[in-house]
Design an enzyme around this catalytic site. Structure first.
Site, mmCIF file in Angstrom:
data_model
loop_
_atom_site.group_PDB
_atom_site.id
_atom_site.type_symbol
_atom_site.label_atom_id
_atom_site.label_comp_id
_atom_site.label_asym_id
_atom_site.label_seq_id
_atom_site.Cartn_x
_atom_site.Cartn_y
_atom_site.Cartn_z
ATOM 1 N N ARG A 162 -48.899 44.000 -85.104
ATOM 2 C CA ARG A 162 -49.525 45.424 -86.626
ATOM 3 C C ARG A 162 -50.240 44.134 -87.102
ATOM 4 O O ARG A 162 -51.020 45.336 -87.305
ATOM 5 C CB ARG A 162 -47.776 44.689 -87.440
ATOM 6 N N ASP A 167 -56.304 45.756 -88.481
ATOM 7 C CA ASP A 167 -57.440 45.531 -88.065
ATOM 8 C C ASP A 167 -58.197 46.138 -87.349
ATOM 9 O O ASP A 167 -59.626 46.609 -87.875
ATOM 10 C CB ASP A 167 -57.608 44.323 -87.177
ATOM 11 N N VAL A 170 -58.724 50.286 -88.571
ATOM 12 C CA VAL A 170 -60.523 49.460 -90.101
ATOM 13 C C VAL A 170 -61.468 49.159 -89.599
ATOM 14 O O VAL A 170 -61.772 47.917 -89.358
ATOM 15 C CB VAL A 170 -59.160 48.922 -91.100
ATOM 16 N N GLY A 172 -62.436 48.907 -86.977
ATOM 17 C CA GLY A 172 -62.580 48.135 -85.081
ATOM 18 C C GLY A 172 -62.354 46.729 -85.695
ATOM 19 O O GLY A 172 -61.752 46.476 -86.676
ATOM 20 N N ASP A 174 -62.353 43.196 -86.151
ATOM 21 C CA ASP A 174 -63.258 42.406 -86.270
ATOM 22 C C ASP A 174 -62.977 41.379 -87.365
ATOM 23 O O ASP A 174 -63.747 41.192 -88.008
ATOM 24 C CB ASP A 174 -64.814 43.098 -87.038
ATOM 25 N N SER A 176 -61.846 42.027 -90.093
ATOM 26 C CA SER A 176 -61.886 42.518 -90.891
ATOM 27 C C SER A 176 -60.567 41.853 -91.718
ATOM 28 O O SER A 176 -60.779 41.953 -92.817
ATOM 29 C CB SER A 176 -62.380 43.421 -91.666
ATOM 30 N N ASN A 195 -50.860 47.026 -96.082
ATOM 31 C CA ASN A 195 -51.115 46.285 -95.661
ATOM 32 C C ASN A 195 -50.463 45.294 -96.829
ATOM 33 O O ASN A 195 -49.244 45.664 -96.790
ATOM 34 C CB ASN A 195 -52.544 45.756 -95.808
ATOM 35 N N PRO A 264 -52.105 54.867 -90.411
ATOM 36 C CA PRO A 264 -51.435 55.515 -90.428
ATOM 37 C C PRO A 264 -50.077 55.059 -91.875
ATOM 38 O O PRO A 264 -50.030 54.069 -91.836
ATOM 39 C CB PRO A 264 -50.207 55.819 -90.061
ATOM 40 N N HIS A 294 -42.832 49.064 -81.648
ATOM 41 C CA HIS A 294 -41.967 49.463 -83.581
ATOM 42 C C HIS A 294 -40.636 48.660 -82.698
ATOM 43 O O HIS A 294 -39.810 47.829 -83.314
ATOM 44 C CB HIS A 294 -42.328 50.483 -84.501
ATOM 45 N N ASP A 339 -35.564 48.500 -84.579
ATOM 46 C CA ASP A 339 -34.664 48.700 -83.112
ATOM 47 C C ASP A 339 -33.507 47.983 -83.495
ATOM 48 O O ASP A 339 -33.789 46.879 -82.685
ATOM 49 C CB ASP A 339 -35.467 48.908 -81.967
HETATM 50 C C1 HEM Z 1 -48.818 56.855 -86.480
HETATM 51 C C2 HEM Z 1 -48.350 55.793 -86.265
HETATM 52 C C3 HEM Z 1 -47.740 54.285 -86.953
HETATM 53 C C4 HEM Z 1 -47.439 54.299 -88.083
HETATM 54 C C5 HEM Z 1 -47.429 55.344 -89.002
HETATM 55 C C6 HEM Z 1 -47.142 53.310 -88.052
HETATM 56 C C7 HEM Z 1 -45.793 52.543 -88.797
HETATM 57 C C8 HEM Z 1 -45.196 51.238 -89.547
HETATM 58 C C9 HEM Z 1 -44.746 50.956 -90.453
HETATM 59 C C10 HEM Z 1 -44.505 52.168 -91.249
HETATM 60 C C11 HEM Z 1 -44.193 49.910 -90.105
HETATM 61 C C12 HEM Z 1 -43.207 48.836 -91.169
HETATM 62 C C13 HEM Z 1 -43.975 48.258 -92.146
HETATM 63 C C14 HEM Z 1 -43.101 47.635 -93.075
HETATM 64 O O1 HEM Z 1 -41.991 47.731 -94.253
HETATM 65 O O2 HEM Z 1 -42.572 46.881 -92.935
HETATM 66 C C15 HEM Z 1 -44.530 49.552 -89.042
HETATM 67 C C16 HEM Z 1 -44.075 48.314 -88.733
HETATM 68 C C17 HEM Z 1 -44.579 48.205 -87.802
HETATM 69 N N1 HEM Z 1 -45.800 48.500 -86.517
HETATM 70 FE FE1 HEM Z 1 -46.555 50.223 -87.195
HETATM 71 N N2 HEM Z 1 -47.309 52.088 -87.137
HETATM 72 C C18 HEM Z 1 -47.837 53.115 -86.771
HETATM 73 C C19 HEM Z 1 -48.155 52.456 -85.299
HETATM 74 C C20 HEM Z 1 -48.231 50.992 -84.676
HETATM 75 C C21 HEM Z 1 -48.932 50.683 -83.348
HETATM 76 C C22 HEM Z 1 -50.391 51.417 -83.034
HETATM 77 C C23 HEM Z 1 -48.950 49.910 -83.998
HETATM 78 C C24 HEM Z 1 -49.528 48.669 -82.664
HETATM 79 C C25 HEM Z 1 -49.446 48.881 -81.656
HETATM 80 C C26 HEM Z 1 -48.200 49.452 -84.454
HETATM 81 C C27 HEM Z 1 -47.280 48.372 -84.951
HETATM 82 C C28 HEM Z 1 -46.547 47.662 -85.854
HETATM 83 C C29 HEM Z 1 -45.017 46.681 -85.676
HETATM 84 C C30 HEM Z 1 -44.957 45.481 -84.387
HETATM 85 C C31 HEM Z 1 -44.483 46.880 -86.400
HETATM 86 C C32 HEM Z 1 -43.482 45.372 -87.092
HETATM 87 C C33 HEM Z 1 -43.911 44.736 -88.537
HETATM 88 C C34 HEM Z 1 -43.412 43.598 -88.132
HETATM 89 O O3 HEM Z 1 -42.580 43.089 -87.530
HETATM 90 O O4 HEM Z 1 -43.252 43.180 -89.312
HETATM 91 N N3 HEM Z 1 -47.938 50.141 -85.450
HETATM 92 N N4 HEM Z 1 -45.332 50.154 -88.238
#
Ligand code: HEM
Length: 419
Positions: A162, A167, A170, A172, A174, A176, A195, A264, A294, A339
């Protein structure tokens, strides 16, 4: 005499035994009588996550955002210093404040303020064996640190993935997002609402960087360390091994407002998500493919708990999902596996769950049902290998967003500060 002895004996028994009886009774009648299965589950959960039981706090504090999810690792410097990363999240979206999207209220479409970039070939300067001569030890150091850390905290893999996506989206890829301060004092990406306490893993990158600097000083960028750590985290979670091009350099600034604009959030509608991805050269297929990450993650109740407050949203869920959410979301900063069928595994069960409407993130659930993206979700639910291949391709595409190469940027000595 015999009577006196008997009286003394009775008094003695009453004095010594009755407090024990009283205390045993108060355990039955008092604060913690028979602890039910739910409470035990919450306690197990609290032990695993480091998040406290809600009953450990007075009721009025139970929803306070004061349980950063640190998983037993050292706190982020800013959090140690008392800086409130959570500040501003309510401006980003009211649901983070516990409000939730108003019923029936359409979200405004995002305005494009920059031209979409074209998805490029591998940018000039990036190549697969970039450090082969200059720092052959780097990849091994990264892998070893990740192995050591994830032995104690398997969730760190998802957190790194995540961190990387935040990174790359925003300014690119990099690094940041790793900066603790800007030369001009402007607030950094870390302080943006999406963040703040919703990311972690920066201290692992610090550790990798420190060890790599000892082996080959001034050679390997923080941006590439984060890239390789992400690759390794995904492979350790079940994605077949893959190479990723390297040669990124580190950015010189980190701007909170850019993060607010480009990241997002879970209540984004599908139009907004597609638009955000398009700006970065990613398409609808990349969106449906990358949210599969996710599958290994956790989310804070602040990111999805609001759904069960809204009867219209409850109707959109599989009936067992709101029960699970309500059971576990006693605090906005409690976390749940995204999941629950196969936490920590990059497998297609996540997509199956989305088809079954058991997804806890509303954004993913909408992607599963939208006509522009549903076909991908259905396909990935049936074909894990196919999804793995697509995932790798989309991740590599993401890793090339707006990268700095050649003489641009710098190779930071420490990932938190520009040189
Ligand atoms: C429209 C796209 C996306 C939305 C709306 C979104 C939203 C979210 C949200 C709400 C969470 C939970 C944050 C929290 O409550 O701590 C999350 C977690 C996460 N996101 Fe996304 N995400 C998006 C795209 C992505 C992408 C592109 C990736 C990576 C390729 C990604 C990887 C992850 C991972 C791995 C977690 C779990 C983090 C953890 O367990 O610490 N997400 N995302």
């Amino acid at each position: 005499m015999a009577l006196r002895v008997r009286i003394v004996a009775v008094i003695f028994i009453l004095c010594t035994i009755s407090p024990l009886l009283a205390s045993a009774y108060s355990n039955v009648q008092g604060k913690e009588p028979t602890r039910d299965a739910n409470a035990r589950a919450e306690d197990d959960f609290a032990q695993e996550t480091g998040v406290k039981h809600k009953n450990d706090k007075p009721a009025e504090e139970a929803t306070d955002v004061d349980f950063p999810r640190q998983g037993g690792y050292a706190q982020d410097e800013n959090q140690k210093n008392g800086q409130d990363h959570y500040e501003g999240i309510e401006n980003l979206n009211p649901f983070y404040n516990g409000g939730g999207e108003e019923q029936g209220q359409e979200q405004p479409a995002l305005k494009l303020v920059e031209e979409p970039i074209q998805e490029a070939e591998t940018p000039v300067g990036l190549k697969f064996n970039f450090y082969q001569k200059s720092c052959p030890a780097a990849a091994g150091i990264i892998k070893k640190v990740l192995q050591d850390v994830s032995g104690q905290d398997a969730g760190i893999r998802a957190s790194l993935v995540r961190l990387y996506s935040h990174d790359c989206f925003v300014q690119g890829c990099d690094a940041s997002i790793l900066l603790d301060q800007n030369p001009n004092g402007e607030p950094t990406e870390k302080t943006a609402g999406a963040n703040g306490q919703f990311i972690r893993g920066t201290e692992i990158i610090d550790q990798m960087k420190a060890e790599i600097e000892k082996a080959c000083p001034g050679v390997v960028s923080c941006a590439d360390i984060l890239t390789l750590a992400t690759r390794d985290a995904l492979v350790a979670s079940g994605i077949p091994n893959f190479e990723i091009p390297l040669g990124r350099r580190d950015g010189l600034t980190s701007i909170k407002n850019k993060a607010e604009h480009d990241l997002p959030i879970p209540t984004d509608n599908v139009n907004n998500m597609i638009e955000l991805f398009k700006r970065k050269g990613l398409n609808e297929e990349d969106l449906a493919t990358l949210i599969g990450a996710h599958s290994i993650g956790e989310a804070h109740c602040a990111s999805f708990g609001y759904r069960t407050q809204n009867p219209e949203k409850i109707k959109e869920m599989n009936p067992k999902t709101p029960l699970d959410i309500n059971h576990m979301c006693w605090n906005n900063m409690a976390t749940l596996p995204i999941d629950s069928a196969s936490h920590f595994q990059m497998d297609s069960l996540y997509y199956k769950g989305l088809m079954d409407k058991t997804g806890i993130l509303e954004s993913d659930q909408m992607i599963a049902l939208d006509p522009r993206t549903t076909n991908y979700v259905q396909q990935y639910a049936q074909d894990q290998n196919g999804w793995h291949q697509k995932f790798t391709a989309s991740l590599i595409k993401m890793s090339k967003i707006e990268v700095l190469t050649g003489n641009a940027g710098q190779i930071r000595k420490q990932c938190r500060f520009v040189n």
